[in-house]
Design an enzyme around this catalytic site. Structure first.
Site, mmCIF file in Angstrom:
data_model
loop_
_atom_site.group_PDB
_atom_site.id
_atom_site.type_symbol
_atom_site.label_atom_id
_atom_site.label_comp_id
_atom_site.label_asym_id
_atom_site.label_seq_id
_atom_site.Cartn_x
_atom_site.Cartn_y
_atom_site.Cartn_z
ATOM 1 N N CYS A 172 13.382 -6.201 22.086
ATOM 2 C CA CYS A 172 12.659 -5.372 21.119
ATOM 3 C C CYS A 172 11.413 -6.106 20.629
ATOM 4 O O CYS A 172 11.449 -7.308 20.356
ATOM 5 C CB CYS A 172 13.574 -5.023 19.941
ATOM 6 S SG CYS A 172 12.761 -4.053 18.643
ATOM 7 N N GLU B 27 -10.693 4.481 -3.763
ATOM 8 C CA GLU B 27 -9.908 4.737 -2.554
ATOM 9 C C GLU B 27 -10.613 5.820 -1.741
ATOM 10 O O GLU B 27 -11.214 6.736 -2.316
ATOM 11 C CB GLU B 27 -8.482 5.177 -2.930
ATOM 12 C CG GLU B 27 -7.613 5.659 -1.793
ATOM 13 C CD GLU B 27 -7.413 4.612 -0.713
ATOM 14 O OE1 GLU B 27 -7.598 4.959 0.467
ATOM 15 O OE2 GLU B 27 -7.078 3.456 -1.046
ATOM 16 N N CYS C 57 -4.210 -8.553 4.743
ATOM 17 C CA CYS C 57 -3.188 -8.475 5.788
ATOM 18 C C CYS C 57 -3.704 -9.029 7.103
ATOM 19 O O CYS C 57 -3.028 -8.933 8.131
ATOM 20 C CB CYS C 57 -2.719 -7.022 5.967
ATOM 21 S SG CYS C 57 -4.037 -5.886 6.443
#
Length: 440
Positions: A92, A323, A396
């Site tokens: 996986c 946003e 990130c």
């Protein structure tokens, strides 16, 4: 007379034959958890090998600068090698680090992050934020495949587009693991799988939900049967119709999660952090680092539904959230109203484009930004023009963070603190928080 031409031939690269079994001494680890060895001066990357190990491997792909090899046998194992907690780990593609002890996973990520930020953190200590290594993931997108009467239900394979059908996923929350198995068994007995694109599992304060993305229409009877299944499983069920980008959800069926004493509502397909406990820790750390008072005006960029904005508003004079998605901006406004916060305003704006002057009309003292993987390079000049005393950057993608932070440092800021946040244990993914201070 028209000249006849032969059809153009396309050439497919020939697969290289496997090399002979050779012995390697592994002395490093890549960000993707491949062992790094050197044989006669040439670097070889070996999937599944760990630093400190002597292994036997076969080169499957030889290149000019490096080779890629397949692990055949571990002659001398690392003291930090552990038995993977998931039976599907070797095939996986969801996890890459389960064969390495938890503390060493963090050390490996820390070493890699220091390398990415080597031009920025010459003296600062790299702090760490972490929590439990398994059972943390509250959201997952499950791939569905149906070929020749057989169903594949799971994640993409390692370095492959093939769907690996799995029976367990140890990084999912316990409740999602139970629903995953129940859903898989139900689909095996149903022809709904032929109309499914993918499945999204979600757990939050409201409970567990399942979203089914359809590729073709289904009958009312079929839909009713699955609504009954969801009721028996005590889960909320959402349908994403064919050829639409987002499921239609009634206001009373919106999701919500709690963050300290706040409640944040959101659409089940809006972005939220998948690790609830780490999200709590991350937000608390951001508040601590910024040390806000009632004189601070904070600009929260890429604010989503208010994950940082609402906690910021509890401590600051006022907060402006920005946003790009109109629906998320409206959700953030509703969250502010529902939590009784009147010192918040939200703006819909594409931060890759020039902004209007309203951002420069207020005396913004601090900026928090949490951009996507591409970073925030297009907006950095606007931040510099605003001139905040501090910038808190949540990232990130360490490579775009390094690029953006180096630009900010060149324009008059210095790095005060950096933290590795292990948001996704058992994977190679790294989240980073960096605090920059304007030089006097």
């Amino acid at each position: 007379m028209r000249r006849r031409t032969s059809p153009r031939r396309t050439t497919t690269p020939k697969q290289q034959p496997m090399g002979p079994i050779q012995t390697f001494v592994v002395d490093g680890l890549t960000h993707e958890a491949k062992g790094v060895a050197r044989l006669q001066g040439k670097v070889t990357f070996i999937e599944g090998a760990l630093p400190g190990e002597t292994v036997e491997a076969q080169v499957k792909k030889a290149g000019r600068r490096f080779d890629e090899a397949v692990l055949v046998n571990i002659v001398e194992p690392s003291a930090y090698r552990v038995e993977p907690s998931c039976q599907h780990f070797n095939v996986c593609g969801g996890c890459s680090f389960q064969h390495l002890a938890d503390e060493q996973q963090l050390n490996a990520k820390s070493d890699w992050l220091k390398g990415q930020l080597r031009n920025l953190i010459t003296t600062q200590e790299l702090e760490q934020l972490s929590d439990k290594p398994n059972g943390y993931r509250r959201r997952a997108r499950i791939s569905v495949d149906f070929k020749k009467g057989r169903m594949g239900f799971g994640f993409r394979g390692k370095a492959s587009s093939e769907i690996i059908s799995i029976e367990q996923c140890v990084v999912l929350t316990p409740n999602l693991q139970k629903v995953f198995l129940s859903l898989k068994h139900a689909l095996l007995k149903s022809d709904l799988v032929e109309a499914l694109g993918h499945v999204e599992l979600l757990e939050d304060t409201k409970g567990v939900s399942v979203l089914l993305r359809l590729t073709s229409s289904i009958s009312d009877e079929h839909e009713k049967a699955w609504e009954d299944w969801a009721e028996r499983q005590l889960v909320a069920l959402y349908w994403q119709a064919p050829k639409v980008s987002k499921a239609s959800v009634a206001p009373e069926k919106m999701r919500y999660y709690e963050l300290s004493d706040l409640r944040l509502k959101y659409h089940p397909q809006d972005f939220i952090q998948v690790n609830a406990t780490m999200n709590q820790k991350m937000v608390a750390q951001a508040m601590d680092w910024l040390s806000l008072d009632k004189h601070d005006v904070v600009l929260d960029l890429f604010c989503g539904v208010g994950n940082f904005s609402l906690p910021l508003a509890l401590h600051a004079q006022s907060v402006i959230g920005v946003e790009v998605q109109d629906t998320m901006v409206e959700a953030a406004r509703e969250n502010a109203r529902a939590n009784g916060l009147e010192n918040l305003s939200f703006v819909a704006a594409d931060l890759t484009q020039p902004v209007n002057s309203e951002f420069f009309e207020q005396a913004i003292t601090k900026v928090l930004l949490d951009p996507p993987r591409a970073g925030a390079l297009e907006f950095l000049d606007s931040i510099i023009k605003i001139g905040p005393t501090q910038i808190l950057y949540v990232s990130c993608n360490a490579s775009t963070l390094a690029r953006d932070a180096e630009y900010l440092v060149a324009k008059g800021y210095r790095v005060l603190r950096v933290s590795l946040m292990d948001m996704f244990p058992q994977t190679s993914h790294v989240e980073t928080m960096m605090l920059l201070q304007k030089k006097k």
